[in-house]
Design an enzyme around this catalytic site. Sequence first.
Site, PDB file in Angstrom:
ATOM      1  N   ARG A  59       0.837  -1.201   0.000  1.00  0.00           N
ATOM      2  CA  ARG A  59       0.000   0.000   0.000  1.00  0.00           C
ATOM      3  C   ARG A  59       0.875   1.256   0.000  1.00  0.00           C
ATOM      4  NH1 ARG A  59      -4.217  -0.635   4.627  1.00  0.00           N
ATOM      5  NH2 ARG A  59      -4.935   1.365   3.794  1.00  0.00           N
ATOM      6  N   GLN A  91      -8.961   9.348   8.661  1.00  0.00           N
ATOM      7  CA  GLN A  91      -8.789   7.928   8.965  1.00  0.00           C
ATOM      8  C   GLN A  91      -7.829   7.317   7.948  1.00  0.00           C
ATOM      9  OE1 GLN A  91     -12.859   5.980  10.157  1.00  0.00           O
ATOM     10  NE2 GLN A  91     -13.292   7.596   8.698  1.00  0.00           N
ATOM     11  N   ASN A  92      -7.533   8.050   6.912  1.00  0.00           N
ATOM     12  CA  ASN A  92      -6.706   7.540   5.823  1.00  0.00           C
ATOM     13  C   ASN A  92      -5.235   7.556   6.230  1.00  0.00           C
ATOM     14  OD1 ASN A  92      -9.103   7.428   4.417  1.00  0.00           O
ATOM     15  ND2 ASN A  92      -8.752   9.338   3.294  1.00  0.00           N
ATOM     16  N   HIS A 109      -5.453   7.199  12.354  1.00  0.00           N
ATOM     17  CA  HIS A 109      -5.178   5.760  12.208  1.00  0.00           C
ATOM     18  C   HIS A 109      -3.762   5.486  11.743  1.00  0.00           C
ATOM     19  CE1 HIS A 109      -9.751   4.737  11.825  1.00  0.00           C
ATOM     20  NE2 HIS A 109      -9.381   4.988  13.066  1.00  0.00           N
ATOM     21  N   CYS A 117       8.359   2.325  16.323  1.00  0.00           N
ATOM     22  CA  CYS A 117       9.204   1.372  17.048  1.00  0.00           C
ATOM     23  C   CYS A 117       8.411   0.769  18.204  1.00  0.00           C
ATOM     24  CB  CYS A 117      10.449   2.072  17.604  1.00  0.00           C
ATOM     25  SG  CYS A 117      11.509   0.937  18.548  1.00  0.00           S
ATOM     26  N   GLY A 175     -16.667  10.782   2.823  1.00  0.00           N
ATOM     27  CA  GLY A 175     -16.136   9.539   2.269  1.00  0.00           C
ATOM     28  C   GLY A 175     -15.834   8.474   3.283  1.00  0.00           C
ATOM     29  N   THR A 176     -16.724   8.290   4.253  1.00  0.00           N
ATOM     30  CA  THR A 176     -16.506   7.223   5.223  1.00  0.00           C
ATOM     31  C   THR A 176     -17.804   6.480   5.479  1.00  0.00           C
ATOM     32  OG1 THR A 176     -15.692   6.671   7.453  1.00  0.00           O
ATOM     33  CG2 THR A 176     -16.765   8.816   7.183  1.00  0.00           C
ATOM     34  N   ASN A 201     -21.013  11.914   0.959  1.00  0.00           N
ATOM     35  CA  ASN A 201     -20.651  10.519   0.718  1.00  0.00           C
ATOM     36  C   ASN A 201     -21.294  10.021  -0.579  1.00  0.00           C
ATOM     37  OD1 ASN A 201     -19.003   8.498   2.168  1.00  0.00           O
ATOM     38  ND2 ASN A 201     -20.873   7.259   2.056  1.00  0.00           N
ATOM     39  N   ALA A 219     -16.929  12.629  -4.097  1.00  0.00           N
ATOM     40  CA  ALA A 219     -16.246  13.682  -3.322  1.00  0.00           C
ATOM     41  C   ALA A 219     -15.685  14.783  -4.212  1.00  0.00           C
ATOM     42  CB  ALA A 219     -15.121  13.050  -2.498  1.00  0.00           C
TER      43      ALA A 219
HETATM   44  C1  BV8 Z   1     -10.309   1.345  19.570  1.00  0.00           C
HETATM   45  C2  BV8 Z   1      -5.784   1.158   9.815  1.00  0.00           C
HETATM   46  C3  BV8 Z   1     -10.173   1.338  21.903  1.00  0.00           C
HETATM   47  C4  BV8 Z   1      -5.131   1.823   8.676  1.00  0.00           C
HETATM   48  C5  BV8 Z   1      -8.041   0.995  10.575  1.00  0.00           C
HETATM   49  C6  BV8 Z   1     -18.155  -2.984  18.466  1.00  0.00           C
HETATM   50  C7  BV8 Z   1     -18.809  -1.767  18.442  1.00  0.00           C
HETATM   51  C8  BV8 Z   1     -18.107  -0.579  18.372  1.00  0.00           C
HETATM   52  C9  BV8 Z   1     -16.730  -0.582  18.292  1.00  0.00           C
HETATM   53  C10 BV8 Z   1     -16.096  -1.780  18.292  1.00  0.00           C
HETATM   54  C11 BV8 Z   1     -16.782  -2.970  18.378  1.00  0.00           C
HETATM   55  N1  BV8 Z   1     -15.858  -3.977  18.347  1.00  0.00           N
HETATM   56  C12 BV8 Z   1     -14.619  -3.444  18.254  1.00  0.00           C
HETATM   57  C13 BV8 Z   1     -14.754  -2.117  18.221  1.00  0.00           C
HETATM   58  C14 BV8 Z   1     -13.705  -1.134  18.138  1.00  0.00           C
HETATM   59  C15 BV8 Z   1     -13.113  -1.104  16.721  1.00  0.00           C
HETATM   60  C16 BV8 Z   1     -14.194  -0.977  15.673  1.00  0.00           C
HETATM   61  O1  BV8 Z   1     -14.730   0.078  15.463  1.00  0.00           O
HETATM   62  N2  BV8 Z   1     -14.494  -2.110  14.991  1.00  0.00           N
HETATM   63  C17 BV8 Z   1     -15.512  -2.081  13.966  1.00  0.00           C
HETATM   64  C18 BV8 Z   1     -15.105  -3.021  12.822  1.00  0.00           C
HETATM   65  C19 BV8 Z   1     -16.847  -2.507  14.606  1.00  0.00           C
HETATM   66  N3  BV8 Z   1     -12.276   0.060  16.685  1.00  0.00           N
HETATM   67  C20 BV8 Z   1     -11.013  -0.024  17.099  1.00  0.00           C
HETATM   68  O2  BV8 Z   1     -10.468  -1.060  17.441  1.00  0.00           O
HETATM   69  C21 BV8 Z   1     -10.251   1.288  17.180  1.00  0.00           C
HETATM   70  N4  BV8 Z   1      -9.606   1.358  18.441  1.00  0.00           N
HETATM   71  O3  BV8 Z   1     -11.509   1.280  19.614  1.00  0.00           O
HETATM   72  O4  BV8 Z   1      -9.514   1.382  20.653  1.00  0.00           O
HETATM   73  C22 BV8 Z   1      -9.164   1.379  22.955  1.00  0.00           C
HETATM   74  C23 BV8 Z   1      -9.533   1.926  24.154  1.00  0.00           C
HETATM   75  C24 BV8 Z   1      -8.616   1.974  25.159  1.00  0.00           C
HETATM   76  C25 BV8 Z   1      -7.342   1.482  24.957  1.00  0.00           C
HETATM   77  C26 BV8 Z   1      -6.986   0.928  23.745  1.00  0.00           C
HETATM   78  C27 BV8 Z   1      -7.895   0.858  22.724  1.00  0.00           C
HETATM   79  C28 BV8 Z   1      -9.165   1.366  16.119  1.00  0.00           C
HETATM   80  C29 BV8 Z   1      -9.792   1.448  14.760  1.00  0.00           C
HETATM   81  C30 BV8 Z   1      -8.705   1.699  13.720  1.00  0.00           C
HETATM   82  C31 BV8 Z   1      -8.492   0.460  12.907  1.00  0.00           C
HETATM   83  N5  BV8 Z   1      -7.616   0.766  11.786  1.00  0.00           N
HETATM   84  N6  BV8 Z   1      -7.209   1.150   9.587  1.00  0.00           N
HETATM   85  C32 BV8 Z   1      -5.378   1.125   7.381  1.00  0.00           C
HETATM   86  O5  BV8 Z   1      -5.095  -0.060   7.263  1.00  0.00           O
HETATM   87  O6  BV8 Z   1      -5.854   1.826   6.476  1.00  0.00           O
HETATM   88  S1  BV8 Z   1      -9.692   1.072  10.224  1.00  0.00           S
HETATM   89  C33 BV8 Z   1      -9.992   1.254   8.559  1.00  0.00           C
HETATM   90  O7  BV8 Z   1     -11.388   1.542   8.461  1.00  0.00           O
HETATM   91  C34 BV8 Z   1      -9.322   2.441   7.888  1.00  0.00           C
HETATM   92  O8  BV8 Z   1      -8.653   3.286   8.796  1.00  0.00           O
HETATM   93  C35 BV8 Z   1     -10.468   3.191   7.295  1.00  0.00           C
HETATM   94  O9  BV8 Z   1     -10.196   4.504   7.122  1.00  0.00           O
HETATM   95  C36 BV8 Z   1     -11.473   2.924   8.332  1.00  0.00           C
HETATM   96  C37 BV8 Z   1     -12.875   3.296   8.047  1.00  0.00           C
HETATM   97  O10 BV8 Z   1     -13.167   2.892   6.753  1.00  0.00           O
HETATM   98  P1  BV8 Z   1     -13.606   4.042   5.724  1.00  0.00           P
HETATM   99  O11 BV8 Z   1     -12.521   5.044   5.627  1.00  0.00           O
HETATM  100  O12 BV8 Z   1     -14.949   4.528   6.099  1.00  0.00           O
HETATM  101  O13 BV8 Z   1     -13.623   3.232   4.377  1.00  0.00           O
HETATM  102  P2  BV8 Z   1     -14.814   2.301   3.857  1.00  0.00           P
HETATM  103  O14 BV8 Z   1     -14.292   1.532   2.688  1.00  0.00           O
HETATM  104  O15 BV8 Z   1     -15.401   1.563   5.016  1.00  0.00           O
HETATM  105  O16 BV8 Z   1     -15.926   3.333   3.346  1.00  0.00           O
HETATM  106  C38 BV8 Z   1     -15.662   4.195   2.271  1.00  0.00           C
HETATM  107  C39 BV8 Z   1     -16.865   5.101   2.104  1.00  0.00           C
HETATM  108  O17 BV8 Z   1     -16.583   6.019   1.043  1.00  0.00           O
HETATM  109  C40 BV8 Z   1     -18.115   4.357   1.717  1.00  0.00           C
HETATM  110  O18 BV8 Z   1     -19.206   4.823   2.503  1.00  0.00           O
HETATM  111  C41 BV8 Z   1     -18.327   4.724   0.240  1.00  0.00           C
HETATM  112  O19 BV8 Z   1     -19.709   4.849  -0.081  1.00  0.00           O
HETATM  113  C42 BV8 Z   1     -17.673   6.076   0.163  1.00  0.00           C
HETATM  114  N7  BV8 Z   1     -17.128   6.401  -1.153  1.00  0.00           N
HETATM  115  C43 BV8 Z   1     -16.579   5.558  -2.069  1.00  0.00           C
HETATM  116  N8  BV8 Z   1     -16.198   6.269  -3.155  1.00  0.00           N
HETATM  117  C44 BV8 Z   1     -16.492   7.568  -2.917  1.00  0.00           C
HETATM  118  C45 BV8 Z   1     -17.095   7.657  -1.646  1.00  0.00           C
HETATM  119  N9  BV8 Z   1     -17.522   8.816  -1.132  1.00  0.00           N
HETATM  120  C46 BV8 Z   1     -17.348   9.928  -1.890  1.00  0.00           C
HETATM  121  N10 BV8 Z   1     -16.783   9.920  -3.104  1.00  0.00           N
HETATM  122  C47 BV8 Z   1     -16.355   8.763  -3.653  1.00  0.00           C
HETATM  123  N11 BV8 Z   1     -15.800   8.777  -4.886  1.00  0.00           N
END
Ligand code: BV8
Length: 234
Positions: A59, A91-92, A109, A117, A175-176, A201, A219
Amino acid sequence: MASIRNLVLLTGAGLSAESGLATFRGPGGLWEGHRVEDVCTPEALARDPALVHRFYDLRRAALDNVAPNAAHEALARLDASWPGELLIVTQNVDDLHERAGARRLLHMHGELRSALCAACGTRNRHEGALPPASPCPACGAAALRPDIVFFGEMPYGMDRIEAALAEADLFVSIGTSGAVYPAAGFVQMAAHFGAATLELNLERSAGSHWFEESRLGPATQLVPQCVDGLLAQG
Ligand code: BV8
């Protein structure tokens, strides 16, 4: 949009989609055949470091073949000329916001062009491949990992983000999918503190119902229009 001074803008993978970077949950949203949830965890890194490092090496390499699009450029223009407070929370992990000129920017993120490290916690700018057990330039330990916030890890900058949301007059989500927390909960926090809320979005998201207004479309069309509207209100 009469009395807007302080802005918070949240961006996701949809902002970079028109630059050619795949999103996570849309069609073709698999990376090298992996769901992001399967390779973006501390357990995956411990279980198969070569796989996770390769996932992010590919990536990082892809960044050299893409460029910011009109949405990134519009946000940079807004950042450069907005007189009030402004924070772009992305988030990107790509560098397209920076390459478009954005300055008031926070990668919650992590970033592809950075290595963390695991021994001393230093974040080091990194280009090219990052083999497992690479030495840290700060402490020398063979402990560099991708500087990516995995599922279950605390995102960067939460204090700064929450402080900005508490003062925001307008929160714009761009875009999320609203699938990942805590980012997906920012709209509720902003509204609780009295901010207006707007979603831009391609399609309705999991969080659309929390927004006062949702505009649907690409977007590169919606963001420049939104920025022009904000700058016109002065
Ligand atoms: C934490 C790393 C706590 C980088 C990523 C149950 C309920 C609630 C929460 C949780 C749960 N179980 C677990 C959790 C917590 C968990 C979570 O949310 N899980 C989800 C799956 C339920 N979250 C975490 O673990 C976070 N940490 O909670 O810590 C904590 C507390 C104390 C101490 C320690 C810890 C950490 C989350 C971060 C994970 N890392 N990525 C990488 O690899 O890229 S997440 C990953 O998803 C990316 O970062 C990405 O950005 C993110 C979100 O995705 P989107 O950006 O929205 O992308 P997606 O494809 O989903 O959507 C794109 C959108 O764009 C669509 O809607 C589409 O229609 C639109 N689109 C497309 N084309 C266009 C457009 N819009 C406009 N124009 C276009 N052309």
